[in-house]
Enzyme design. Sequence first.
Site, mmCIF file in Angstrom:
data_model
loop_
_atom_site.group_PDB
_atom_site.id
_atom_site.type_symbol
_atom_site.label_atom_id
_atom_site.label_comp_id
_atom_site.label_asym_id
_atom_site.label_seq_id
_atom_site.Cartn_x
_atom_site.Cartn_y
_atom_site.Cartn_z
ATOM 1 C CG ASN A 251 -20.315 -48.285 55.318
ATOM 2 O OD1 ASN A 251 -21.132 -49.199 55.500
ATOM 3 N ND2 ASN A 251 -19.750 -47.628 56.315
ATOM 4 C CD1 TRP A 252 -24.560 -49.623 49.820
ATOM 5 C CD2 TRP A 252 -25.744 -51.533 49.872
ATOM 6 N NE1 TRP A 252 -24.765 -50.023 48.524
ATOM 7 C CE2 TRP A 252 -25.497 -51.195 48.525
ATOM 8 C CE3 TRP A 252 -26.466 -52.687 50.139
ATOM 9 C CZ2 TRP A 252 -25.959 -51.975 47.462
ATOM 10 C CZ3 TRP A 252 -26.922 -53.468 49.082
ATOM 11 C CH2 TRP A 252 -26.669 -53.104 47.758
ATOM 12 C CE LYS A 253 -21.983 -44.745 56.756
ATOM 13 N NZ LYS A 253 -21.811 -43.395 57.296
ATOM 14 C CG HIS B 210 -17.693 -46.856 60.223
ATOM 15 N ND1 HIS B 210 -18.490 -45.880 60.784
ATOM 16 C CD2 HIS B 210 -17.551 -46.524 58.919
ATOM 17 C CE1 HIS B 210 -18.825 -45.007 59.850
ATOM 18 N NE2 HIS B 210 -18.263 -45.380 58.703
ATOM 19 C CD GLU C 130 -15.564 -43.012 57.198
ATOM 20 O OE1 GLU C 130 -15.753 -43.192 55.989
ATOM 21 O OE2 GLU C 130 -16.038 -43.740 58.062
ATOM 22 C CB SER D 145 -19.232 -35.798 52.319
ATOM 23 O OG SER D 145 -19.833 -35.625 53.575
ATOM 24 N N GLY E 163 -20.604 -43.406 51.728
ATOM 25 C CA GLY E 163 -21.735 -43.954 52.479
ATOM 26 C C GLY E 163 -23.020 -43.545 51.800
HETATM 27 P P1 13P Z 1 -20.866 -40.543 53.975
HETATM 28 O O1 13P Z 1 -20.320 -40.817 52.622
HETATM 29 O O2 13P Z 1 -22.351 -40.629 54.055
HETATM 30 O O3 13P Z 1 -20.285 -39.304 54.560
HETATM 31 O O4 13P Z 1 -20.363 -41.743 54.917
HETATM 32 C C1 13P Z 1 -19.017 -41.926 55.086
HETATM 33 C C2 13P Z 1 -18.822 -43.174 55.840
HETATM 34 O O5 13P Z 1 -19.064 -43.234 57.032
HETATM 35 C C3 13P Z 1 -18.380 -44.339 55.071
HETATM 36 O O6 13P Z 1 -17.933 -45.337 55.909
#
Ligand code: 13P
Length: 251
Positions: free
Chosen positions: A8-10, A92, A159, A208, A229
């Site tokens: 998930n590159w956000k 999300h 999550e 994480s 992420g």
């Molecule tokens: P992180 O891996 O940065 O904790 O993000 C998790 C996330 O929100 C994936 O959708």
Amino acid sequence: MKPLIVANWKMNPESLVEAKRNFEIIKKGVRNIKKVEPVICAPFIFLPLLKATNHLKLGAQDCFWEDKGPFTGEISPTQLKNLGVDYVILGHSERRKYLGESTELVNRKIIAALETGLKVIFCIGSETKKPDKEMKYQLKIGLRGVRKQDVAKLVFVYEPVWAISTSKNKVIATPHEALKGGLYIRNVLGEIFDKETAKKAKIIYGGSVDSRNIRGFIKDGKMAGGLPGAASLDPHEFVRIVKKVDESLGH
Ligand code: 13P
């Protein structure tokens, strides 16, 4: 079904040049991977410029619930499907938090995405340390109108909000906590559908995830994959995560 590792590159990276470069590194790194399905969920603007392969699928991070029409700023499931996108992340916690997205809206999106033929990566989680009623609500309302034969087209993500790397008081979840979250989701799916459907549901873990902890979540947490992420922003680290899972499955 193969374990799924979904990046998930956000809202990253900042430029197309970087997005393409990172995608190419990953594509090269996973080209011989056969036992894992890696997916890159990139920002909408990059999706038409990244080409999915047999070894690397594409996903979006959201979609609207109509196919076309007067919905300024939105992207439809059909538009995504026509681009060669296979997956879409829905529900999300960051969209709930920053955009006020309700579970009712997530439900409309899930129905529309499934009808279009996209696979839905449905995020479930709450602020509390233990799985709670909020998760049950997300599942019950989020899946309203979803037929049990469509559950195979969904990927559930446990999550927990407190385990996301960017959350204020982040604590990394243990595989046992992931296991409990997964069991909770499966139990609720049993209530909504039936035991058999719940047993077959694909549940992955997010929060994480990196190359050091992914095996624990899969082996001891009994997760069918992960949704990293921050760690997925480093293409080499993402490839390492995929390889760790692939290697752990033996020959
Ligand atoms: P992180 O891996 O940065 O904790 O993000 C998790 C996330 O929100 C994936 O959708």
